[in-house]
Design an enzyme around this catalytic site. Structure first.
Site, short mmCIF file in Angstrom:
data_model
loop_
_atom_site.label_atom_id
_atom_site.label_comp_id
_atom_site.label_asym_id
_atom_site.label_seq_id
_atom_site.Cartn_x
_atom_site.Cartn_y
_atom_site.Cartn_z
CD GLU A 1 56.70 56.93 35.51
OE1 GLU A 1 56.69 56.59 34.31
OE2 GLU A 1 57.03 58.05 35.90
CD GLU B 1 78.80 51.75 32.37
OE1 GLU B 1 79.31 51.86 31.24
OE2 GLU B 1 77.98 52.55 32.83
#
Length: 315
Positions: free
Chosen positions: A97, A128
């Site tokens: 963004e 992860e």
């Protein structure tokens, strides 16, 4: 700034997470499966209020992260968010963004998620657990001492994130650690340590809820604060907005009309003349400068409009 250490013993105990704040059972939602829809909404709303308090409690390290990151980017560095699962997705989202909002180069703020782009739309949580992958991601992005790496992990234990932070520090980069557990539960080594303590989730262990919300809030504050410090905001207007579609062109024109005495048609003429650059348009109009001259003045002041105006005795 805050620093904490993670011992090898703590690192090896990540498989036992039952003591973590993010994994504990919320006494307020013990009867969750028996609540009406309206009661579920009200319960979630009450719990979400805790995100505001958590941000307030972390105000000082958040401010330190803004200052440190702005300094790095001002010197040509980059900002990287690193995470897995929800945390990784939130980092990628905030990075994505920045170009439309602040007209940053796509390389200036980047998101790194365990599992790569595919993990954005399909769960890849097993990835992860590989610390070496986090370290390799830092090497792949050629991170240097000029950069800032923000490790995001709700429960604080994600090996991928700890590996990334470790590798970034070895390369001399500045580091930020964001977690939703207190440091005494999971320590980490970073230049700035941000703890967003929202308590146990309504749905036990589901950190996409309050932990995800408060993390998004923190990243909003961090990236916005950094861009303000870099001169990409004038007042509360995004004067470096990227004019790439009809909505953003309309926003650009409204900014110009609001900040000047220009009518919309004239503002369009000035915006087109500047090459769709709102900040440059404002400097050209207020300083009555041609494009090249306005570009030189802005460049001389590292793109800071207020400083550029002051140099022309217009600030």
């Amino acid at each position: 700034m805050h620093q904490s250490e993670m011992s090898s013993t703590e690192s090896n105990s990540f498989s036992d997470r039952g003591h973590l704040l993010t994994e504990q059972v919320n006494s307020a939602s013990q009867q969750l499966d028996q609540l009406s829809s309206l009661e579920i909404v009200d319960l979630c709303n009450r719990e979400d209020q805790k995100t505001i308090s958590a941000i307030a409690a972390a105000r000082e390290p958040l401010a330190a992260a803004i200052e440190m990151t702005a300094t790095a980017l001002r010197r040509g560095g980059r900002l990287f968010y690193v995470g897995a699962g929800t945390s990784g997705r939130l980092g990628v989202l905030d990075a994505a963004e920045c170009p439309p909002t602040f007209c940053t180069h796509p390389d200036q703020v980047q998101g790194i998620i365990a599992g790569g782009a595919g993990a954005l739309v399909r769960s890849s949580e097993a990835l992860e657990d590989i610390e070496d992958d986090g370290m390799e991601a830092i090497a792949m992005h050629k991170i240097t001492q000029r950069d800032v790496v923000v490790g995001i992990t709700a429960g604080g234990t994600t090996p991928y994130v700890h590996g990334a932070i470790k590798a970034a520090r070895q390369r001399g980069a500045k580091t930020v650690f964001i977690a939703c557990v207190p440091a005494e539960q999971v320590a980490a080594q970073a230049d700035v340590d941000i703890r967003l303590l929202v308590g146990p989730e309504v749905l036990a262990g589901s950190t996409r809820l309050k932990a995800g919300t408060v993390t998004k809030m923190a990243l909003n504050i961090l990236s916005t604060g950094v861009m303000v410090k870099l001169g990409k905001v004038y007042g509360n207007r995004m004067i470096d907005v990227s004019v790439t579609n009809t909505k953003l062109r309309d926003r650009a024109l409204r900014i110009l009309c609001d900040l000047t005495d220009l009518d919309r048609a004239t503002a369009e003429t000035w915006l087109d003349k500047s090459g769709q650059r709102v900040k440059l348009t404002l400097l050209m109009y207020w300083g009555q400068l041609e494009v090249a001259a306005a570009e030189q003045v802005l460049a001389a002041h590292q793109g800071d409009l207020r400083q550029a105006l002051a140099s022309l005795s217009l600030g």
